[in-house]
Write a protein that holds these residues in place. Sequence first.
Motif, mmCIF file in Angstrom:
data_model
loop_
_atom_site.group_PDB
_atom_site.id
_atom_site.type_symbol
_atom_site.label_atom_id
_atom_site.label_comp_id
_atom_site.label_asym_id
_atom_site.label_seq_id
_atom_site.Cartn_x
_atom_site.Cartn_y
_atom_site.Cartn_z
ATOM 1 N N PRO A 1 66.629 43.694 38.952
ATOM 2 C CA PRO A 1 65.485 43.907 39.831
ATOM 3 C C PRO A 1 64.570 45.016 39.333
ATOM 4 O O PRO A 1 63.346 44.945 39.499
ATOM 5 N N HIS A 2 65.141 46.046 38.703
ATOM 6 C CA HIS A 2 64.307 47.132 38.191
ATOM 7 C C HIS A 2 63.289 46.604 37.181
ATOM 8 O O HIS A 2 62.135 47.041 37.164
ATOM 9 N N GLY A 3 63.728 45.668 36.332
ATOM 10 C CA GLY A 3 62.819 45.120 35.331
ATOM 11 C C GLY A 3 61.649 44.394 35.959
ATOM 12 O O GLY A 3 60.495 44.549 35.527
ATOM 13 N N TYR A 4 61.923 43.601 36.987
ATOM 14 C CA TYR A 4 60.827 42.877 37.637
ATOM 15 C C TYR A 4 59.917 43.817 38.415
ATOM 16 O O TYR A 4 58.700 43.591 38.483
ATOM 17 N N VAL A 5 60.479 44.871 38.977
ATOM 18 C CA VAL A 5 59.625 45.853 39.657
ATOM 19 C C VAL A 5 58.715 46.538 38.635
ATOM 20 O O VAL A 5 57.511 46.719 38.877
ATOM 21 N N ARG A 6 59.260 46.924 37.481
ATOM 22 C CA ARG A 6 58.426 47.527 36.443
ATOM 23 C C ARG A 6 57.339 46.556 35.973
ATOM 24 O O ARG A 6 56.176 46.945 35.761
ATOM 25 N N LEU A 7 57.708 45.290 35.820
ATOM 26 C CA LEU A 7 56.749 44.276 35.395
ATOM 27 C C LEU A 7 55.623 44.131 36.406
ATOM 28 O O LEU A 7 54.435 44.096 36.047
ATOM 29 N N ASP B 1 41.006 42.665 45.824
ATOM 30 C CA ASP B 1 41.201 43.420 47.064
ATOM 31 C C ASP B 1 41.927 42.610 48.132
ATOM 32 O O ASP B 1 41.834 42.939 49.310
ATOM 33 N N ARG B 2 42.630 41.575 47.752
ATOM 34 C CA ARG B 2 43.355 40.792 48.733
ATOM 35 C C ARG B 2 44.474 41.622 49.358
ATOM 36 O O ARG B 2 44.983 42.560 48.755
ATOM 37 N N ALA B 3 44.851 41.275 50.578
ATOM 38 C CA ALA B 3 45.919 41.986 51.288
ATOM 39 C C ALA B 3 46.920 40.980 51.829
ATOM 40 O O ALA B 3 47.060 40.798 53.046
ATOM 41 N N PRO B 4 47.647 40.296 50.948
ATOM 42 C CA PRO B 4 48.612 39.284 51.405
ATOM 43 C C PRO B 4 49.758 39.928 52.174
ATOM 44 O O PRO B 4 50.142 41.073 51.926
ATOM 45 N N ARG B 5 50.311 39.154 53.087
ATOM 46 C CA ARG B 5 51.410 39.673 53.912
ATOM 47 C C ARG B 5 52.661 39.919 53.092
ATOM 48 O O ARG B 5 53.407 40.872 53.337
ATOM 49 N N TYR B 6 52.907 39.083 52.096
ATOM 50 C CA TYR B 6 54.100 39.201 51.267
ATOM 51 C C TYR B 6 53.655 39.311 49.810
ATOM 52 O O TYR B 6 52.898 38.470 49.329
ATOM 53 N N SER B 7 54.135 40.333 49.125
ATOM 54 C CA SER B 7 53.736 40.552 47.736
ATOM 55 C C SER B 7 54.831 41.333 47.024
ATOM 56 O O SER B 7 55.815 41.762 47.633
ATOM 57 N N GLY B 8 54.648 41.521 45.737
ATOM 58 C CA GLY B 8 55.610 42.294 44.960
ATOM 59 C C GLY B 8 56.763 41.465 44.453
ATOM 60 O O GLY B 8 56.598 40.312 44.057
ATOM 61 N N VAL B 9 57.961 42.032 44.489
ATOM 62 C CA VAL B 9 59.166 41.384 43.969
ATOM 63 C C VAL B 9 60.081 41.052 45.146
ATOM 64 O O VAL B 9 60.545 41.943 45.852
ATOM 65 N N ILE B 10 60.305 39.749 45.353
ATOM 66 C CA ILE B 10 61.099 39.264 46.484
ATOM 67 C C ILE B 10 62.213 38.374 45.921
ATOM 68 O O ILE B 10 62.066 37.156 45.831
ATOM 69 N N PRO B 11 63.323 38.959 45.497
ATOM 70 C CA PRO B 11 64.366 38.142 44.870
ATOM 71 C C PRO B 11 64.972 37.130 45.848
ATOM 72 O O PRO B 11 65.163 37.435 47.031
ATOM 73 N N GLY C 1 64.945 34.477 40.420
ATOM 74 C CA GLY C 1 66.396 34.435 40.507
ATOM 75 C C GLY C 1 67.031 35.488 39.617
ATOM 76 O O GLY C 1 68.015 36.138 40.001
ATOM 77 N N LEU C 2 66.468 35.694 38.432
ATOM 78 C CA LEU C 2 66.982 36.710 37.515
ATOM 79 C C LEU C 2 66.802 38.110 38.085
ATOM 80 O O LEU C 2 67.466 39.052 37.643
ATOM 81 N N GLY C 3 65.944 38.241 39.084
ATOM 82 C CA GLY C 3 65.754 39.532 39.736
ATOM 83 C C GLY C 3 66.995 40.040 40.445
ATOM 84 O O GLY C 3 67.091 41.235 40.745
#
Length: 315
Positions: free
Chosen positions: A219-225, A3-13, A213-215
Amino acid sequence: MNDRAPRYSGVIPPVVTPLTEDGGIDRASLERLVGHLLDAGVTGLFVLGSSGETAYLTPDRQDEAVRIVTATAGGQVPVVVGAIETTTDRAVERGRAVTQLGADAVVATAPFYTRTDAAETERHFRQVAAALDLPLLAYDVPVCVHSKLDPDMLLALAADGVLAGVKDSSGDDGSFRRLALGARELPGFSVLTGHELVVDAMMLCGADGVVPGLGNVDPHGYVRLHEASLRGDWAAAKAEQDRLVALFDIVRAARPGTASATAAGLGAFKTALTLLGVIATNAVSAPMRRLDESETEAIAGCLERAGLAGVASGS
């Protein structure tokens, strides 16, 4: 997941910086690249990191890249910007500059070139954070700065409100796991992996997201991952990660002995983006060399095998 709520998360290329033939910033290509990333659903953009050639760019060109990305992103996602400098005062100076250019957060490494001990590294982050009006993230990249950031120090700085997060590109998975475990008690602190070939494993360990970096290329692949990991669908996450590992073979296209690891990686990302129609050229900063026709053909083969051939977006 917890249940963490970090300020930055997800995919940030870590956004690459497209260049013109004379070494300037290619505005149109950079705008298309940002569109390509946003269209894929990334949750942030990291400007002037290693993949952005920050160490190669003059201050004026660094500023121009930040202006273009922040204007193109238009507040849709946070833009975190590297203030990657050798010492504290220089990092503060760059941090203040990118603050004025619209950055949402600043990223700094440990000091480098200078001989710095652990106490000075901790003092460095505290003084940089105190001098800036934006959140500060630490960038752990010992292959470039030649010192490893200790997880206990990072967690102590986070607990004191000095750090908003960390991008871990150390390749030390045991250290990363210690960091993720400690972050469970710090719900707003962001733990981001830069280890783009094991994102599924790092998410299982407790990572909040990835800075790949490969994102830039897929980027779609990393978002799906990332989304599969959040669902707890580890079979889907593994399948996507396996496909991305195969795609990462583009960094092996450069002929051995003719290009540094940095040039091989950046050159591969830019060449792939050129083949996908996102950026205009695969030019890189001197003294690196651009990849040639035969190397480009090898990268095209990797794209085709990864299901990306003929795909262009962000236009």
